[in-house]
Design an enzyme around this catalytic site. Structure first.
Site, mmCIF file in Angstrom:
data_model
loop_
_atom_site.group_PDB
_atom_site.id
_atom_site.type_symbol
_atom_site.label_atom_id
_atom_site.label_comp_id
_atom_site.label_asym_id
_atom_site.label_seq_id
_atom_site.Cartn_x
_atom_site.Cartn_y
_atom_site.Cartn_z
ATOM 1 N N ARG A 267 0.831 -1.223 0.000
ATOM 2 C CA ARG A 267 0.000 0.000 0.000
ATOM 3 C C ARG A 267 0.855 1.259 0.000
ATOM 4 O O ARG A 267 0.640 2.170 -0.798
ATOM 5 C CB ARG A 267 -0.904 -0.005 1.244
ATOM 6 C CG ARG A 267 -2.032 -1.015 1.197
ATOM 7 C CD ARG A 267 -2.775 -1.054 2.509
ATOM 8 N NE ARG A 267 -1.934 -1.569 3.553
ATOM 9 C CZ ARG A 267 -2.190 -2.678 4.264
ATOM 10 N NH1 ARG A 267 -3.283 -3.368 4.030
ATOM 11 N NH2 ARG A 267 -1.367 -3.094 5.199
ATOM 12 N N ARG B 170 10.658 -0.686 9.599
ATOM 13 C CA ARG B 170 10.890 -0.948 11.019
ATOM 14 C C ARG B 170 12.395 -1.075 11.209
ATOM 15 O O ARG B 170 13.087 -1.662 10.366
ATOM 16 C CB ARG B 170 10.210 -2.241 11.469
ATOM 17 C CG ARG B 170 8.712 -2.127 11.671
ATOM 18 C CD ARG B 170 8.346 -1.335 12.938
ATOM 19 N NE ARG B 170 6.920 -1.251 13.137
ATOM 20 C CZ ARG B 170 6.153 -0.224 12.778
ATOM 21 N NH1 ARG B 170 6.677 0.828 12.176
ATOM 22 N NH2 ARG B 170 4.850 -0.233 13.046
ATOM 23 N N GLU C 18 15.101 1.542 19.154
ATOM 24 C CA GLU C 18 14.448 2.836 18.925
ATOM 25 C C GLU C 18 13.927 3.368 20.254
ATOM 26 O O GLU C 18 13.080 2.715 20.862
ATOM 27 C CB GLU C 18 13.304 2.640 17.943
ATOM 28 C CG GLU C 18 12.719 3.949 17.444
ATOM 29 C CD GLU C 18 11.682 3.688 16.357
ATOM 30 O OE1 GLU C 18 12.033 3.152 15.294
ATOM 31 O OE2 GLU C 18 10.516 4.014 16.596
ATOM 32 N N HIS D 16 10.664 8.469 14.159
ATOM 33 C CA HIS D 16 9.477 7.693 13.795
ATOM 34 C C HIS D 16 8.288 8.624 13.513
ATOM 35 O O HIS D 16 7.276 8.585 14.208
ATOM 36 C CB HIS D 16 9.135 6.687 14.903
ATOM 37 C CG HIS D 16 8.355 5.514 14.397
ATOM 38 N ND1 HIS D 16 8.567 4.235 14.834
ATOM 39 C CD2 HIS D 16 7.357 5.422 13.486
ATOM 40 C CE1 HIS D 16 7.733 3.409 14.214
ATOM 41 N NE2 HIS D 16 6.983 4.121 13.394
HETATM 42 P P1 NAP Z 1 1.560 -3.807 2.932
HETATM 43 O O1 NAP Z 1 0.531 -3.174 2.079
HETATM 44 O O2 NAP Z 1 1.284 -5.119 3.542
HETATM 45 O O3 NAP Z 1 2.914 -3.895 2.068
HETATM 46 C C1 NAP Z 1 4.029 -4.607 2.474
HETATM 47 C C2 NAP Z 1 4.751 -5.129 1.246
HETATM 48 O O4 NAP Z 1 5.928 -5.815 1.663
HETATM 49 C C3 NAP Z 1 3.926 -6.100 0.417
HETATM 50 O O5 NAP Z 1 3.955 -5.689 -0.909
HETATM 51 C C4 NAP Z 1 4.634 -7.436 0.583
HETATM 52 O O6 NAP Z 1 4.558 -8.170 -0.626
HETATM 53 C C5 NAP Z 1 6.062 -7.006 0.880
HETATM 54 N N1 NAP Z 1 6.798 -7.997 1.654
HETATM 55 C C6 NAP Z 1 6.410 -8.636 2.784
HETATM 56 N N2 NAP Z 1 7.354 -9.511 3.174
HETATM 57 C C7 NAP Z 1 8.361 -9.416 2.269
HETATM 58 C C8 NAP Z 1 9.605 -10.067 2.120
HETATM 59 N N3 NAP Z 1 10.006 -11.020 2.977
HETATM 60 N N4 NAP Z 1 10.396 -9.727 1.072
HETATM 61 C C9 NAP Z 1 9.991 -8.807 0.181
HETATM 62 N N5 NAP Z 1 8.811 -8.147 0.273
HETATM 63 C C10 NAP Z 1 8.006 -8.453 1.309
HETATM 64 O O7 NAP Z 1 1.972 -2.863 4.148
HETATM 65 P P2 NAP Z 1 1.983 -1.257 4.212
HETATM 66 O O8 NAP Z 1 0.701 -0.764 4.747
HETATM 67 O O9 NAP Z 1 2.511 -0.724 2.928
HETATM 68 O O10 NAP Z 1 3.054 -1.062 5.393
HETATM 69 C C11 NAP Z 1 4.333 -1.667 5.329
HETATM 70 C C12 NAP Z 1 5.059 -1.518 6.656
HETATM 71 O O11 NAP Z 1 5.471 -0.167 6.814
HETATM 72 C C13 NAP Z 1 4.213 -1.772 7.907
HETATM 73 O O12 NAP Z 1 4.149 -3.140 8.224
HETATM 74 C C14 NAP Z 1 4.922 -0.961 8.981
HETATM 75 O O13 NAP Z 1 5.846 -1.753 9.692
HETATM 76 C C15 NAP Z 1 5.675 0.096 8.180
HETATM 77 N N6 NAP Z 1 5.121 1.443 8.465
HETATM 78 C C16 NAP Z 1 5.938 2.365 9.066
HETATM 79 C C17 NAP Z 1 5.443 3.619 9.352
HETATM 80 C C18 NAP Z 1 6.310 4.647 10.022
HETATM 81 O O14 NAP Z 1 5.772 5.498 10.732
HETATM 82 N N7 NAP Z 1 7.603 4.646 9.835
HETATM 83 C C19 NAP Z 1 4.124 3.959 9.032
HETATM 84 C C20 NAP Z 1 3.329 3.001 8.418
HETATM 85 C C21 NAP Z 1 3.830 1.739 8.138
HETATM 86 P P3 NAP Z 1 4.679 -9.773 -0.640
HETATM 87 O O15 NAP Z 1 3.763 -10.277 0.430
HETATM 88 O O16 NAP Z 1 4.300 -10.145 -2.029
HETATM 89 O O17 NAP Z 1 6.109 -10.080 -0.371
#
Ligand code: NAP
Length: 318
Positions: free
Chosen positions: A153, A234, A263, A282
């Site tokens: 996303r 993360r 962190e 963060h």
């Molecule tokens: P999402 O829609 O689930 O996207 C995560 C992506 O990572 C998916 O496309 C997934 O595809 C891929 N992925 C998962 N495991 C993987 C692996 N082993 N190797 C390669 N790709 C992998 O999640 P999102 O909403 O975009 O959020 C992602 C993460 O961002 C969250 O889980 C959170 O920890 C972090 N985040 C941080 C902040 C911040 O404040 N810094 C804010 C929001 C989110 P596949 O399953 O096909 O591999």
């Protein structure tokens, strides 16, 4: 509650003002320490706000638990199989923070690549007495290659922003995304190819057993010495010591970090002494508008769970 008393929830405090307002008069908030010590069957909700771990033994100390609601999308601090085993729904706040987090990914990319924070420090300091065309030269952003690891996303929105900078975008996921390739013209790349070809590598994966330490010394060595790493996923996705050494030794050019491991970093951590790291505490989703939406969604999840209804966003896996 039929007797007129409010449902009791354990919450990670201090709570955001908006969350407190939304919960006012609807629940009784019990401090987190209750979930750490002893047992309390009168608690029916758990509201997680930071990254305090929630595991099976904690759930068992709260045997009346009907719902766990997380303020945020990342739930690596909650042991999901333990929750599923106990039939406790877990809610989070996906989607609504995509734009703000993608904006921050780009903010860090721009700031690190163009040495903005270093420039800010210099512009405020006593040494800035005249303009010099030779100081604080950064790296081009426009026309460069962006590699996104985790095209979900938020990653998709990072790719959309890259279009305005005329960047060629590579991405890596476990599953290829032909829909996004067609829509945004991004190219799938194997992990190592992406590392070797990108000028900017943005990490946007969840923290899982598979992604912990994904960017280690070997991965950093595959990146270009002119490349910048942006971690907004993360902290533990990156090996902190390996990153420190790579930045110190010029293995990579710079890093932009929204998250670290641990962190926060200890105040005397050597990474904090490097000029070529731009670091934020963060702030990925930290806008007034997005935090309002996160508060509303997480409280809606909590209240639905307490009432025994379906959550707005219930995490199904893994
Ligand atoms: P999402 O829609 O689930 O996207 C995560 C992506 O990572 C998916 O496309 C997934 O595809 C891929 N992925 C998962 N495991 C993987 C692996 N082993 N190797 C390669 N790709 C992998 O999640 P999102 O909403 O975009 O959020 C992602 C993460 O961002 C969250 O889980 C959170 O920890 C972090 N985040 C941080 C902040 C911040 O404040 N810094 C804010 C929001 C989110 P596949 O399953 O096909 O591999």
């Amino acid at each position: 509650m039929t007797d007129g008393s409010l449902p009791r929830i354990v919450a990670d405090t201090p709570l955001d003002e908006v969350v407190l307002e939304l919960l006012d008069g609807r629940v009784e908030i019990v401090p987190w320490s209750v979930a750490l010590e002893g047992s309390d069957s009168s608690v029916t909700g758990l509201y997680t706000y930071g990254h305090l771990p929630v595991d099976g033994p904690m759930m068992d100390r709260l045997p009346g638990l009907k719902v766990i609601s997380n303020y945020g999308v990342g739930v690596d601090h909650i042991h999901l199989p333990d929750a599923r085993e106990r039939n406790i729904p877990v809610g989070n706040t996906p989607g609504i923070l995509n734009g703000a987090t993608a904006d921050m990914a780009f903010t860090l990319l721009l700031a690190a690549g163009r040495r903005l924070v270093e420039g800010d420090r210099y512009a405020r300091g006593p040494e800035f007495t005249h303009y010099d065309p030779g100081y604080i030269l950064g790296r081009e952003i426009h026309g460069s290659v962006l590699g996104i690891i985790g095209m979900g996303r938020i990653g998709t929105q990072v790719a959309q922003r890259a279009q305005g900078f005329e960047m060629r975008v590579l991405y890596h996921n476990r599953t290829r995304r032909p829909d996004i390739e067609a829509e945004l013209g991004v190219q799938y790349a194997e992990f190592e190819t992406l590392l070797a070809e990108s000028d900017y590598v943005v990490l946007m994966v969840p923290l899982t057993d598979e992604t912990r330490g994904l960017i280690d010394a070997a991965a950093l060595a595959k990146m270009k010495p002119t490349a910048t790493l942006v971690n907004i996923a993360r902290g533990p996705v990156v090996d902190t010591q390996a990153l420190y050494e790579a930045l110190r030794d010029g293995v990579i050019y710079a890093a932009g970090l929204d998250v670290t491991d641990p962190e926060p970093l200890p105040r005397d951590h050597p990474l904090l002494g490097l000029e070529n790291v731009t670091i934020a505490p963060h702030l990925g989703s930290a806008t007034i508008e997005t935090r309002q939406k996160m508060a509303e969604m997480s409280v809606a999840n909590l209240m639905a769970g307490l009432a025994g209804d379906e959550l707005l966003n219930r995490i199904e896996g893994p």
